[in-house]
Write an enzyme that holds these catalytic residues in place. Structure first.
Site, PDB file in Angstrom:
ATOM      1  N   SER A  40     -16.674  -0.777  25.192  1.00 54.00           N
ATOM      2  CA  SER A  40     -15.238  -0.971  25.377  1.00 54.00           C
ATOM      3  C   SER A  40     -14.760  -2.399  25.151  1.00 54.00           C
ATOM      4  CB  SER A  40     -14.812  -0.510  26.769  1.00 54.00           C
ATOM      5  OG  SER A  40     -15.304  -1.388  27.757  1.00 54.00           O
ATOM      6  N   LYS A  80     -13.254  -5.867  31.634  1.00 52.08           N
ATOM      7  CA  LYS A  80     -12.089  -5.644  30.772  1.00 52.08           C
ATOM      8  C   LYS A  80     -11.298  -6.945  30.665  1.00 52.08           C
ATOM      9  CE  LYS A  80     -12.746  -1.093  30.722  1.00 52.08           C
ATOM     10  NZ  LYS A  80     -13.302  -0.407  29.601  1.00 52.08           N
TER      11      LYS A  80
END
Length: 161
Positions: A40, A80
């Site tokens: 990700s 993230k």
């Protein structure tokens, strides 16, 4: 001579024990290690790589837009990027991210940024909106039932990328 040798060995052992103890305390209180389990954050952070993060980064302030963070969500650790800050409005349109109506320059983003469940998010006070850099392969704010992250969930700021 034997007594002197024993003292030297003891001092050497004690030195190593102190170094180990100090390192252990630093690792527990100041810095941490994060393993990147998914793609990700590619190409910024690679699957299977370990990264150091500072546990003190946000002790006196909140994260800034663009910070790569490590956070905990019900015992699962994620990595993230902070995209929007408390009180801001995020809009995803034309495969781009807009903050308060201004298109966000994201040289780190890879792939197209799609709006999955909603295209507009109003970030509550004390919370953050986050995305993975690999926009087509990231389970992030766009897909979470509650798309925001509380400051208390943030474990730290990634130091080495």
């Amino acid at each position: 001579m034997n007594g002197n040798s024993s003292v030297k060995k003891y001092k050497g052992f004690l030195s190593y024990a102190i170094i180990f103890l100090v390192t252990f305390i630093l690792m527990q209180t100041l810095i941490g290690m994060a393993l990147i389990p998914s793609g990700s954050m590619e190409p910024t952070l690679h699957v299977g790589s370990k990264y150091v993060f500072s546990k003190l980064s946000y002790l006196f302030s909140g994260p800034d837009r663009g910070d790569v963070i490590v956070f905990d969500d019900d015992g699962t650790i994620y990595c993230k990027r902070i995209i929007a800050l408390p009180g801001e409005t995020v809009e995803i349109k034309n495969e781009s991210v807009y903050i308060n109506g201004q298109k966000l320059d994201e040289p780190y983003a890879f792939g197209n940024t799609y709006a999955y469940t909603s295209s507009t998010y109003n970030v509550p006070e004390g919370e953050y909106f986050f995305l993975g850099d690999n926009r087509e392969n990231s389970h992030d704010s766009r897909l979470w039932d509650y798309p925001f992250l509380k400051k208390e969930q943030i474990l730290g700021h990634v130091l080495f990328k």
